[in-house]
Design a protein around this motif. Structure first.
Motif, PDB file in Angstrom:
ATOM      1  N   ASN A  70       0.807  -1.226   0.000  1.00 40.90           N
ATOM      2  CA  ASN A  70       0.000   0.000   0.000  1.00 40.90           C
ATOM      3  C   ASN A  70       0.836   1.272   0.000  1.00 40.90           C
ATOM      4  OD1 ASN A  70      -2.395  -1.463   0.052  1.00 40.90           O
ATOM      5  ND2 ASN A  70      -2.450  -1.500   2.267  1.00 40.90           N
ATOM      6  N   ASN A  79      -4.244   4.232  -5.015  1.00 44.21           N
ATOM      7  CA  ASN A  79      -5.172   3.100  -5.162  1.00 44.21           C
ATOM      8  C   ASN A  79      -5.709   2.664  -3.806  1.00 44.21           C
ATOM      9  OD1 ASN A  79      -4.957   2.955  -7.969  1.00 44.21           O
ATOM     10  ND2 ASN A  79      -3.170   1.627  -7.846  1.00 44.21           N
ATOM     11  N   ASN A  82      -8.274   5.243  -2.593  1.00 40.30           N
ATOM     12  CA  ASN A  82      -9.527   5.077  -3.324  1.00 40.30           C
ATOM     13  C   ASN A  82     -10.318   3.871  -2.845  1.00 40.30           C
ATOM     14  OD1 ASN A  82      -9.676   7.316  -5.072  1.00 40.30           O
ATOM     15  ND2 ASN A  82      -8.078   6.430  -6.332  1.00 40.30           N
ATOM     16  N   SER A  83      -9.628   2.778  -2.561  1.00 35.53           N
ATOM     17  CA  SER A  83     -10.340   1.590  -2.067  1.00 35.53           C
ATOM     18  C   SER A  83     -10.930   1.834  -0.690  1.00 35.53           C
ATOM     19  CB  SER A  83      -9.429   0.366  -2.062  1.00 35.53           C
ATOM     20  OG  SER A  83      -8.445   0.464  -1.061  1.00 35.53           O
ATOM     21  N   LYS A  84     -10.200   2.569   0.182  1.00 35.44           N
ATOM     22  CA  LYS A  84     -10.726   2.895   1.505  1.00 35.44           C
ATOM     23  C   LYS A  84     -11.951   3.814   1.406  1.00 35.44           C
ATOM     24  CE  LYS A  84      -8.686   1.620   5.040  1.00 35.44           C
ATOM     25  NZ  LYS A  84      -9.088   0.447   5.827  1.00 35.44           N
ATOM     26  N   GLN A  86     -14.007   4.043  -1.173  1.00 38.84           N
ATOM     27  CA  GLN A  86     -15.106   3.262  -1.716  1.00 38.84           C
ATOM     28  C   GLN A  86     -15.723   2.340  -0.668  1.00 38.84           C
ATOM     29  OE1 GLN A  86     -16.544   3.653  -4.726  1.00 38.84           O
ATOM     30  NE2 GLN A  86     -15.126   5.362  -4.920  1.00 38.84           N
ATOM     31  N   THR A  87     -14.893   1.799   0.214  1.00 38.12           N
ATOM     32  CA  THR A  87     -15.366   0.891   1.246  1.00 38.12           C
ATOM     33  C   THR A  87     -16.254   1.603   2.259  1.00 38.12           C
ATOM     34  OG1 THR A  87     -13.341  -0.392   1.028  1.00 38.12           O
ATOM     35  CG2 THR A  87     -14.633  -0.758   3.007  1.00 38.12           C
TER      36      THR A  87
END
Length: 89
Positions: A70, A79, A82-84, A86-87
């Motif tokens: 990460n 990335n 962005n995933s955090k 979105q979660t």
């Protein structure tokens, strides 16, 4: 994709301004620069970076999230952020 580009630029600026603190780099800092092996991120700057990310993007970074995959470069950080984001939606 637009969010990733904006976050990448803002992350590079944060790293240059707040983490490098006058350190000279042998190569220019860009989104693919290895932050760990180039000694841009050490244990203290990692704490500072995590705190910044949590505040700036209103995310929670768990201990298990702190791994080289990460944090190896700005692209992987972007990335990850962005995933955090979105979660949490």
């Amino acid at each position: 994709m637009k969010n990733i580009i904006i976050e990448t630029k803002s992350l590079i600026e944060f790293i240059k301004h707040d983490l490098l603190l006058g350190k000279e780099l042998t190569t220019p800092l860009d989104a693919d620069t290895d932050l760990i092996n180039s000694n841009i991120i050490d244990s203290l700057s990692l704490i500072q970076l995590v705190t910044h990310l949590e505040r700036e993007f209103e995310i929670k970074i768990d201990d298990s999230d702190i791994n080289p995959d990460n944090f190896i470069n700005v692209n992987s950080l972007s990335n990850f952020i962005n995933s955090k984001i979105q979660t949490k939606k």
